[in-house]
Design an enzyme around this catalytic site. Structure first.
Site, PDB file in Angstrom:
ATOM      1  N   HIS A 183     -21.493  37.069  18.153  1.00 50.85           N
ATOM      2  CA  HIS A 183     -21.174  37.967  19.422  1.00 50.85           C
ATOM      3  C   HIS A 183     -20.162  36.956  20.276  1.00 50.85           C
ATOM      4  CE1 HIS A 183     -23.843  34.773  21.687  1.00 50.85           C
ATOM      5  NE2 HIS A 183     -23.063  34.957  22.778  1.00 50.85           N
ATOM      6  N   ASP A 228     -26.591  36.730  14.058  1.00 51.95           N
ATOM      7  CA  ASP A 228     -25.446  36.437  14.923  1.00 51.95           C
ATOM      8  C   ASP A 228     -24.419  35.290  14.258  1.00 51.95           C
ATOM      9  OD1 ASP A 228     -23.879  36.385  17.063  1.00 51.95           O
ATOM     10  OD2 ASP A 228     -25.430  35.353  18.501  1.00 51.95           O
TER      11      ASP A 228
END
Ligand code: 4AZ
Length: 267
Positions: free
Chosen positions: A43, A90
């Site tokens: 992210h 992530d």
């Protein structure tokens, strides 16, 4: 950002800590895992920017003589990364433009074996330049690297905690683990992508990557981390794949150079 409830880190204590930057501005944490590879959160990657990494310095802004800034050549984001409803897979890898030399201020962090399982409750450490308070504006985040203890909570237990609080299932997906601290110490915005490390027999191992949370330092809400051990095979595969491409490119380039020379010198 700076950690919530943490303390300033000593120089050389976390020599694998990296700042991922765009136009000399800190956007995320990261960690050095190899001369030419940096680990961060998916992210933290927003698209086609010119990223650089800065390391070897506890001050994120000013360049100490020990500091090194290297452009990022390539980034691999996990192909199953998603951030709808919850954040999953992530994890991302950045290949540096050139390898860095290790020094007393720059050292790689060890990655766990696939079978390695950090015990629940283990005291580990998160570091970063993120916000010191949930409400702190990002632009007043600290310059000096901060550190804070985190007790490990396994995924299932952590998921139950979120489920009880938010009545939502599967917030903490496979490949994640959590950290909490009863004194409200936590990672926060700006720490994302940075390492969660634990010490075993004088060796530090990175078990997590700062991923997300409900606010920062809120009582009863653990911080969520990508589980580095879970992604070990993925990490090794990406590094091997990229390294196997490089010699081919070099060889081809080398042949192109050598062939014309060869034709010149052979009678
Ligand atoms: C963030 O906004 C963020 N408490 C990262 C980690 C945590 C909270 C927020 C964990 O990037």
């Amino acid at each position: 950002m700076r950690i919530v409830g943490g303390v300033p880190a000593a120089e050389k204590k976390w020599p694998w800590q990296v700042s991922l930057q765009i136009r000399d501005t800190h956007i995320c944490g990261a960690s050095l895992i190899h001369h030419q590879w940096v680990l961060t959160a998916a992210h933290c990657i927003f698209g086609h920017f010119e990223y650089t990494v800065k390391m070897g310095d506890i001050n994120v802004r000013h360049g100490a003589h020990t500091a090194v800034t290297v452009p990022v050549r390539d980034i691999v984001v996990h192909k199953y990364y998603y951030s709808i409803g919850t954040i999953s897979n992530d994890i991302a890898l950045a290949l540096l433009e050139f390898p860095v030399n290790y020094s007393s201020h720059i050292q790689p962090i060890c990655l766990p074996e696939k079978t390695f399982k950090v015990e629940s409750g283990k005291e580990c450490w998160v570091t970063g330049w993120g916000k010191r308070e949930e409400s702190e504006p990002s632009d007043s985040a600290p310059f000096h690297l901060q550190e804070a203890e985190q007790n490990i909570i396994h995924r299932q237990k952590c998921n139950e905690i979120f489920q009880r609080k938010l009545s939502r299932n599967d917030m903490v997906t496979e490949g994640a683990l959590c950290g909490s601290n009863e004194r409200g110490k936590d990672s926060c915005q700006g720490d994302s992508g940075g390492p969660l490390v634990c010490e075993y027999n004088n060796t530090w191992i990175q078990v997590g990557i700062v991923s997300w949370g409900i606010g920062c330092g809120r009582r009863g809400f653990p911080g969520v981390y990508a589980d580095v051990g879970y992604f070990r095979d993925w990490l090794v595969a990406q590094v091997n794949q990229a390294s196997s491409l490089d010699p081919v490119a070099l060889l081809t380039f080398g042949l192109l150079l050598v062939l014309p020379l060869g034709t010149l010198v052979t009678p």
